[in-house]
Design an enzyme around this catalytic site. Structure first.
Site, mmCIF file in Angstrom:
data_model
loop_
_atom_site.group_PDB
_atom_site.id
_atom_site.type_symbol
_atom_site.label_atom_id
_atom_site.label_comp_id
_atom_site.label_asym_id
_atom_site.label_seq_id
_atom_site.Cartn_x
_atom_site.Cartn_y
_atom_site.Cartn_z
ATOM 1 C CE LYS A 99 -4.236 -1.686 0.448
ATOM 2 N NZ LYS A 99 -4.122 -3.049 0.918
ATOM 3 C CB SER B 293 0.194 -8.152 -1.109
ATOM 4 O OG SER B 293 -0.415 -9.009 -0.257
ATOM 5 C CD GLU C 89 -10.523 4.083 0.040
ATOM 6 O OE1 GLU C 89 -10.591 5.142 -0.248
ATOM 7 O OE2 GLU C 89 -9.570 3.350 -0.373
HETATM 8 C C1 LIG Z 1 -5.265 -4.074 0.994
HETATM 9 C C2 LIG Z 1 -4.225 -5.395 0.762
HETATM 10 C C3 LIG Z 1 -4.387 -6.317 -0.347
HETATM 11 C C4 LIG Z 1 -5.747 -6.119 -1.352
HETATM 12 O O1 LIG Z 1 -5.329 -4.790 -2.103
HETATM 13 P P1 LIG Z 1 -5.353 -5.106 -3.579
HETATM 14 O O2 LIG Z 1 -5.514 -3.514 -4.131
HETATM 15 O O3 LIG Z 1 -5.962 -6.131 -4.383
HETATM 16 O O4 LIG Z 1 -3.672 -5.289 -3.871
HETATM 17 C C5 LIG Z 1 -3.622 -7.647 -0.280
HETATM 18 N N1 LIG Z 1 -2.742 -7.627 0.594
HETATM 19 C C6 LIG Z 1 -2.370 -6.922 1.580
HETATM 20 C C7 LIG Z 1 -1.397 -7.102 2.369
HETATM 21 C C8 LIG Z 1 -3.321 -5.758 1.757
HETATM 22 O O5 LIG Z 1 -2.941 -4.762 2.546
#
Ligand SMILES: *Cc1c(COP(=O)(O)O)cnc(C)c1O
Length: 401
Positions: A104, A387, A126
């Site tokens: 993020k 992620s 948000e």
């Molecule tokens: C917010 C989040 C996601 C999902 O968001 P995308 O916009 O689909 O990437 C995935 N993994 C983590 C660790 C997140 O914080």
């Protein structure tokens, strides 16, 4: 459950993952469905972003923030023990190692820098689980901006640690008490709030969703994941390009950023959704939060509530570009269950010493299943974006394990 979509041979398509067509269209998806004052505000963001993205000074300033504040480049880690067990070669792009613990921050630093360039003093955001809110609060503190974060009342109860982090960083957290009191309602409320404050505030959307230019702009800010990984794969992999590129999909920003680095290669792109939040795999055409895309709906066309153990995947839709990539057959979208994701998280922890976010564990769960049932041929090279880190999910996991 096996995915219903056919697997077409990947064809690198001219212009795939380039700029959207006029009015922010990705095929029949995208656009700018918003009240007049927000259409104007979006137009200003679009103009400022185009200028900034073409300016080496802006690019350089963002690259420096990403390096010295967020810890980029993130490593590409070979998952040795798990690879051996699965019979594939799995490499992890480590977004969990960024400052604040997920991808993020890449997008938020870009938008916060853009906001200062536009002379805005405040960021509006948000948040669901609070990851995007924490990243926004962090970027605001770093650049001397104010931050107002809208969060559903239910999520505030469930994510006490992230609420505390945001307040510690100086952000105002506004509880949203309408509807299901979760992310969908927080997004509606943030957009409503922006209507009255467009002159001094920038709305910092957290994924590749919302009205044009957000889906495109957020993908460009997340492209750093795919661009870095492309170079790292070229240096590390025997084949240079992986056979498969896999990422989890909520709104789709970490996947879009990863895919963008490989769109012009023969790599097969796989987006993994939560079984209960499968906008791309099971959604129907609709309009929500300013854009036309695929959303989970009931028979009357009402957008329904998503359900996932991973808060970041708990969204009933998917970004318009993913809907388009699905239609083109360029990317494939699959789903995994909560149980599979939890199993994958435990397995990664015990084979590689990494506790992943439950969102990221969805991508891994598909790799594990596909390696087992032959969907991933033995010996394939797989790049998977991890992620985020799993600390935020400790209380959820503690109840299950
Ligand atoms: C917010 C989040 C996601 C999902 O968001 P995308 O916009 O689909 O990437 C995935 N993994 C983590 C660790 C997140 O914080």
């Amino acid at each position: 459950m096996r995915d219903a979509l056919p697997w077409r041979e990947p064809v690198p398509l001219d212009g795939t993952m380039g700029e959207p067509r006029a009015r922010g269209r990705f095929g029949e998806y995208g656009g700018r469905y918003a009240p007049e004052s927000l259409v104007e505000a979006c137009r200003e963001v679009d103009e400022a972003f185009r200028e900034a993205w073409a300016d080496p000074g802006f690019r350089g300033a963002l690259a420096r923030l990403l390096a010295v504040n967020a810890g980029r480049p993130t490593p590409l880690t070979p998952a040795h023990r798990l690879s051996e067990a699965l019979g594939v070669q799995l490499y992890l792009k480590r977004e969990d190692l960024t400052h604040t613990g997920s991808h993020k921050i890449n997008n938020v630093l870009g938008q916060a820098l853009l906001a200062t360039r536009m002379g805005r003093r405040r960021l509006i955001a948000e948040t669901g689980a609070g990851q995007h809110g924490v990243a926004t609060a962090t970027a605001a503190a770093l650049l001397g901006l104010e931050a107002t974060v809208f969060m559903g009342e239910r999520d505030i109860e469930r994510q006490a640690l992230n609420v505390f982090r945001m307040r510690m960083l100086g952000a105002e957290v506004v509880p949203v008490t309408t509807g299901s009191r979760t992310l969908k309602d927080a997004t509606s409320e943030a957009m409503r709030h922006w209507v009255g404050t467009t002159g001094d505030s920038h709305y910092c959307i957290g994924s590749v969703v919302g009205p044009d230019p957000y889906p495109w702009m957020v993908r460009e800010f997340q492209r750093v994941i795919g661009d870095e990984a492309r170079g790292q794969c070229a240096a590390e992999l025997r084949t240079g390009v992986p056979d498969y590129v896999v990422a989890c999909v909520g709104g789709g920003s970490n996947a879009a950023g990863t895919f963008a680095g490989f769109a012009d290669t023969p790599a097969r792109l796989v987006g993994v959704e939560a079984e209960g939040g499968a906008g791309a795999a099971r959604g129907r055409l609709g309009v929500l939060h300013g854009s036309r895309s695929l959303f989970l709906q009931d028979e009357d066309g009402q957008i329904t509530q998503a359900h996932s153990i991973a808060a970041g995947l708990d969204y009933p839709g998917v970004g318009p570009e993913h809907a388009h990539l699905r239609d083109l057959g360029r990317a494939r979208y699959v789903t995994v269950t909560d149980d599979e994701a939890v199993g994958a998280a435990v397995r990664l922890a015990r084979t590689e010493g990494i506790v992943p976010a439950l969102e990221s564990a969805h991508a891994l769960a598909w790799v594990i299943r596909a390696a087992g049932d032959g969907d991933l041929p033995a010996g394939s090279t797989v790049l998977m974006t991890l992620s985020g880190r799993g600390d935020k999910d400790a209380s959820t996991l503690k109840e299950l394990l």
